[in-house]
Motif scaffolding. Structure first.
Motif, PDB file in Angstrom:
ATOM      1  N   ASN A 122     -11.785 -84.563 -86.066  1.00 23.02           N
ATOM      2  CA  ASN A 122     -12.936 -84.617 -86.967  1.00 23.02           C
ATOM      3  C   ASN A 122     -14.196 -84.016 -86.341  1.00 23.02           C
ATOM      4  O   ASN A 122     -15.269 -84.063 -86.924  1.00 23.02           O
ATOM      5  CB  ASN A 122     -13.222 -86.063 -87.373  1.00 23.02           C
ATOM      6  N   SER A 149     -16.086 -93.383 -85.361  1.00 28.96           N
ATOM      7  CA  SER A 149     -15.037 -92.343 -85.345  1.00 28.96           C
ATOM      8  C   SER A 149     -13.917 -92.668 -84.366  1.00 28.96           C
ATOM      9  O   SER A 149     -13.393 -91.780 -83.693  1.00 28.96           O
ATOM     10  CB  SER A 149     -15.653 -90.982 -85.003  1.00 28.96           C
ATOM     11  N   THR A 208      -7.592 -90.086 -92.477  1.00 34.29           N
ATOM     12  CA  THR A 208      -8.105 -88.716 -92.404  1.00 34.29           C
ATOM     13  C   THR A 208      -7.055 -87.672 -92.767  1.00 34.29           C
ATOM     14  O   THR A 208      -7.382 -86.497 -92.880  1.00 34.29           O
ATOM     15  CB  THR A 208      -8.624 -88.426 -90.983  1.00 34.29           C
ATOM     16  N   LYS A 209      -5.815 -88.100 -92.969  1.00 32.95           N
ATOM     17  CA  LYS A 209      -4.741 -87.156 -93.289  1.00 32.95           C
ATOM     18  C   LYS A 209      -4.303 -87.215 -94.749  1.00 32.95           C
ATOM     19  O   LYS A 209      -3.605 -86.332 -95.216  1.00 32.95           O
ATOM     20  CB  LYS A 209      -3.535 -87.421 -92.379  1.00 32.95           C
TER      21      LYS A 209
END
Length: 290
Positions: A122, A149, A208-209
């Motif tokens: 990211n 994060s 995030t995927k």
């Protein structure tokens, strides 16, 4: 030190000198099959100014994994800062670890931060950070914790480096299932070691995927109550939201709760109690469970 007291045995070599103002460890080494360390430190008692270097080439944990780092101690006007460029733990590592301790007349301020570069898809590393203070007269501690994060799989993998060997495969399986989920959040905690209060403005977990896999919550409370201010969960086309209040009776151990939920745009409201192994729930749509 024989094997009976320290696994693998270790040889200590040290030279210490000091007076009522300072102490100097000009040489401290520990050498053994499971440990290697060299330390050179000096401490000023009144100001807690600490300076020197601690080198730890390896320290073997009971599960066979090894810890390795170098820690640099720099004195401040009062207190000190400790910095480790990297900390290696088994197959994992943290970068730029920094601890600061500042003494005052009736309190101590502290701060810590570390970065995780194991997942930078990211564009930025994961960050673990906390700071706070300790009041010496009242024994009161207040601290804030911030996660930014951080990948859940990375946190689980760190844990797997420290647990007994027979539990490592289980945690590795959990880490695989959590692959792609990123965690951010803030929390504030205060305690006088007799009571506890906390506030979690937000915790966000997102895949995030894959799209539309998100969990967000906020809460606050103490040892007598828990307030779930917000819980939102999205998984694909499904969406769930909730708020709740839970009260704990310290004397009777009874629990009372109320909650409002929304699932697929349909609202639900429930009240309930838990006492003496009896659970009672009532609410919308003629719900009554005992």
């Amino acid at each position: 030190i024989p094997n009976e007291l320290f696994q693998g045995g270790v040889v200590l070599n040290y030279k210490v000198a000091g007076d009522e103002n300072t102490v100097s460890v000009s040489r401290f080494s520990a050498k053994g099959a499971n440990c290697s360390a060299d330390v050179n430190l000096e401490l000023v008692f009144k100001t807690l100014q600490l300076s020197g270097l601690a080198e730890i080439p390896y320290f073997v944990l009971p599960n066979g994994n090894s810890v390795s780092t170098d820690i640099y101690f720099d004195p401040l006007d009062k207190g000190f800062m400790a910095f480790a460029p990297q900390l290696f733990l088994g197959q994992k590592s943290l970068t730029a670890l920094q601890l600061t301790l500042l003494p005052h007349n009736d309190s101590y301020d502290f701060a810590f931060e570390a970065y995780d570069y194991s997942n930078t898809d990211n564009g930025e590393p994961g960050l673990i950070k906390f700071d706070g203070s300790y009041l010496t007269d009242s024994k009161y501690v207040q601290t804030s914790v911030s996660l930014n994060s951080l990948f859940v799989s990375s946190l689980v993998e760190f844990g797997s480096q420290m647990v007994p060997a027979e539990q490592i495969n289980t945690l590795n399986t959990v880490a695989g299932a959590a692959d792609g989920f990123m965690l951010s959040g803030d929390a504030y905690v205060s305690t006088d070691l007799k009571s506890l209060s906390y506030n979690v403005p937000y915790i966000l977990v997102a895949n995030t995927k894959k799209d539309n896999q998100v969990l967000m919550l906020s809460a606050n409370g103490n040892e007598q109550e828990l307030n779930l201010d917000q819980l939102n969960f999205v998984y694909g086309k499904y969406a769930f939201g909730a708020t709740a209040a839970v009260n704990f009776n310290k004397e009777s151990k009874d629990i009372f709760f109320t909650t409002d939920m929304v699932f697929e745009n349909v609202p639900y409201h429930f009240n309930g109690t838990v006492m003496n192994n009896l659970i009672s729930v009532s609410g919308d749509y003629n719900t009554l469970v005992d």
